[in-house]
Design an enzyme around this catalytic site. Sequence first.
Site, PDB file in Angstrom:
ATOM      1  N   LYS A 194       0.848  -1.187   0.000  1.00 36.26           N
ATOM      2  CA  LYS A 194       0.000   0.000   0.000  1.00 36.26           C
ATOM      3  C   LYS A 194       0.885   1.239   0.000  1.00 36.26           C
ATOM      4  O   LYS A 194       1.874   1.320   0.727  1.00 36.26           O
ATOM      5  CB  LYS A 194      -0.889  -0.003   1.248  1.00 36.26           C
ATOM      6  CG  LYS A 194      -1.700   1.260   1.434  1.00 36.26           C
ATOM      7  CD  LYS A 194      -2.711   1.148   2.548  1.00 36.26           C
ATOM      8  CE  LYS A 194      -2.096   1.267   3.904  1.00 36.26           C
ATOM      9  NZ  LYS A 194      -3.105   1.465   4.978  1.00 36.26           N
ATOM     10  N   SER A 235      -4.226   3.860 -17.225  1.00 32.05           N
ATOM     11  CA  SER A 235      -3.218   3.484 -16.245  1.00 32.05           C
ATOM     12  C   SER A 235      -3.014   4.548 -15.181  1.00 32.05           C
ATOM     13  O   SER A 235      -3.650   5.591 -15.176  1.00 32.05           O
ATOM     14  CB  SER A 235      -1.875   3.177 -16.899  1.00 32.05           C
ATOM     15  OG  SER A 235      -1.327   4.376 -17.430  1.00 32.05           O
ATOM     16  N   THR A 262      -6.936   0.012 -11.938  1.00 34.59           N
ATOM     17  CA  THR A 262      -6.238   0.185 -13.206  1.00 34.59           C
ATOM     18  C   THR A 262      -4.924  -0.572 -13.081  1.00 34.59           C
ATOM     19  O   THR A 262      -4.810  -1.488 -12.263  1.00 34.59           O
ATOM     20  CB  THR A 262      -6.051   1.690 -13.554  1.00 34.59           C
ATOM     21  OG1 THR A 262      -5.525   1.794 -14.888  1.00 34.59           O
ATOM     22  CG2 THR A 262      -5.161   2.413 -12.581  1.00 34.59           C
ATOM     23  N   TYR A 263      -3.922  -0.214 -13.869  1.00 31.94           N
ATOM     24  CA  TYR A 263      -2.613  -0.860 -13.762  1.00 31.94           C
ATOM     25  C   TYR A 263      -1.541   0.206 -13.618  1.00 31.94           C
ATOM     26  O   TYR A 263      -1.716   1.359 -14.000  1.00 31.94           O
ATOM     27  CB  TYR A 263      -2.332  -1.760 -14.979  1.00 31.94           C
ATOM     28  CG  TYR A 263      -2.360  -1.033 -16.302  1.00 31.94           C
ATOM     29  CD1 TYR A 263      -1.188  -0.535 -16.869  1.00 31.94           C
ATOM     30  CD2 TYR A 263      -3.559  -0.844 -16.986  1.00 31.94           C
ATOM     31  CE1 TYR A 263      -1.211   0.138 -18.087  1.00 31.94           C
ATOM     32  CE2 TYR A 263      -3.586  -0.173 -18.201  1.00 31.94           C
ATOM     33  CZ  TYR A 263      -2.412   0.309 -18.739  1.00 31.94           C
ATOM     34  OH  TYR A 263      -2.437   0.978 -19.939  1.00 31.94           O
ATOM     35  N   GLY A 267      -6.499   8.197 -18.789  1.00 32.80           N
ATOM     36  CA  GLY A 267      -7.679   7.585 -19.370  1.00 32.80           C
ATOM     37  C   GLY A 267      -8.875   7.750 -18.447  1.00 32.80           C
ATOM     38  O   GLY A 267      -9.035   8.780 -17.791  1.00 32.80           O
ATOM     39  N   ALA A 268      -9.713   6.729 -18.374  1.00 31.01           N
ATOM     40  CA  ALA A 268     -10.932   6.802 -17.575  1.00 31.01           C
ATOM     41  C   ALA A 268     -10.653   7.100 -16.104  1.00 31.01           C
ATOM     42  O   ALA A 268     -11.458   7.756 -15.434  1.00 31.01           O
ATOM     43  CB  ALA A 268     -11.715   5.493 -17.701  1.00 31.01           C
ATOM     44  N   ALA A 269      -9.508   6.648 -15.594  1.00 26.50           N
ATOM     45  CA  ALA A 269      -9.166   6.899 -14.189  1.00 26.50           C
ATOM     46  C   ALA A 269      -9.058   8.390 -13.882  1.00 26.50           C
ATOM     47  O   ALA A 269      -9.277   8.811 -12.746  1.00 26.50           O
ATOM     48  CB  ALA A 269      -7.862   6.194 -13.830  1.00 26.50           C
TER      49      ALA A 269
END
Length: 121
Positions: free
Chosen positions: A9, A25, A57-58, A73-75
């Site tokens: 974490k 990402s 995401t990655y 992107g979408a994140a």
Amino acid sequence: MQRIMLRSKIHRATVTQADLHYEGSCGIDEDLLDAADIKFGERIELYNVNNGERFATYAIKGARGSGEISLNGAAARRAHLGDLLIICTYGPMSDEEIETYVPKIVFVDENNRITGLKQQQ
């Protein structure tokens, strides 16, 4: 039986960039990736402290020493610049592995510089 357990974490990292038109990402400073043992392309779960959003995401490599935490992107729609994120990885472990495994916890300051490392018990 395998259980899905917390592996690592990064606690309360600050979003520094957001690019809706990037492929996707989360870019993370390589120093933080190393400290948390997160690999390029690994699935990450993100929890936005400011608005409660939870998404996956990655990870991709951000410039070493930059403090970068970029949502792409979408994140990029899930957080604003300056929001605080908790970034986690999880992995399957057997009961035997769980007995000795200790997750890596990385604490950062407002510039995403490492202030402490903890192996949480």
